[in-house]
Design an enzyme around this catalytic site. Structure first.
Site, short mmCIF file in Angstrom:
data_model
loop_
_atom_site.label_atom_id
_atom_site.label_comp_id
_atom_site.label_asym_id
_atom_site.label_seq_id
_atom_site.Cartn_x
_atom_site.Cartn_y
_atom_site.Cartn_z
N CYS A 95 45.70 132.38 35.48
CA CYS A 95 44.47 131.36 36.21
C CYS A 95 42.99 131.35 36.40
CB CYS A 95 45.02 130.42 38.14
SG CYS A 95 44.70 132.69 38.72
N PRO A 106 54.21 135.09 45.08
CA PRO A 106 54.95 135.06 46.20
C PRO A 106 56.02 134.65 45.31
CG PRO A 106 52.85 133.69 46.53
CD PRO A 106 52.78 134.66 45.40
N GLY A 107 56.55 134.19 44.81
CA GLY A 107 57.69 133.22 43.95
C GLY A 107 57.74 131.64 44.05
#
Length: 196
Positions: free
Chosen positions: A148, A26-27
């Site tokens: 992650c 999402p940035g």
């Protein structure tokens, strides 16, 4: 996540650079890169999900960034889509799709969604993305690969395999961040590579 904010500085983006964020939505890291560059340069944020990329567009507008360009595309096929991008980027960030096993504290259901077969599929996808992005990097350029997860096949084994097959790459640094409830941080991995 606090640890995720350590990734963009590893890219060492400079004002005037041409930067690719290959799996951008999402940035959060994309806008961090723009901030580190003082919003001066050219940043391409690429993601397969138009819906998720629209969140990045909204955030870029809210923050007033002008250096961001968005492209809905498969990052592993960018050379086919944009042949003019061959050897164009000073810096590339690949925050790769991964098992998310470093985020179990926030997403405990991930332990039931993952299986050895799914992790193997992700490892293949990550390799495809890395190999597809390498031709876009300028000589002397830098690529940061991050996940992650704490799974070695998605992290250090993935990078070792890449370097073994691409001798033009130099590993400049490798970082393991284990989940830590005291510091409110997820498990993360990052590798910094430069190309001759």
């Amino acid at each position: 996540d606090r640890i995720a904010q350590l990734i963009a500085p590893l890219l060492a983006p400079q004002a005037g650079d041409m930067v690719l964020d290959a799996c951008a939505a999402p940035g959060g890291k994309t806008t961090h890169i723009a901030e580190l560059m003082g919003d001066f340069g050219e940043i391409w944020a690429v993601d397969r999900s138009e819906k998720r990329l629209s969140r990045l567009s909204d955030n870029a507008a809210r923050l007033g960034f002008k250096s961001l360009n968005l492209l809905v595309a498969d990052a592993s096929a960018l050379l086919e889509i944009k042949p003019s991008w061959y050897r164009s980027f000073n810096k590339i960030l690949l925050d790769a799709p991964c098992s998310g096993l470093g985020t179990l504290a926030r997403h405990p259901d991930a332990r039931w969604r993952m299986s050895p077969d799914k992790i193997n599929e992700l490892v293949i996808l990550q390799e495809k993305l890395l190999v597809g992005l390498l031709p876009l990097l300028k000589p002397g350029g830098r690529i940061v690969y991050s996940t992650c997860t704490i799974h070695p096949d998605e992290n250090e084994n993935q990078i070792k395999n890449l370097i073994d097959n691409h001798t033009e790459l130099i590993l400049k640094g490798e970082y393991h961040f284990l989940p830590d409830s005291n510091k409110a941080g997820d498990g993360f991995y990052a590798a910094v590579l430069e190309i001759n």
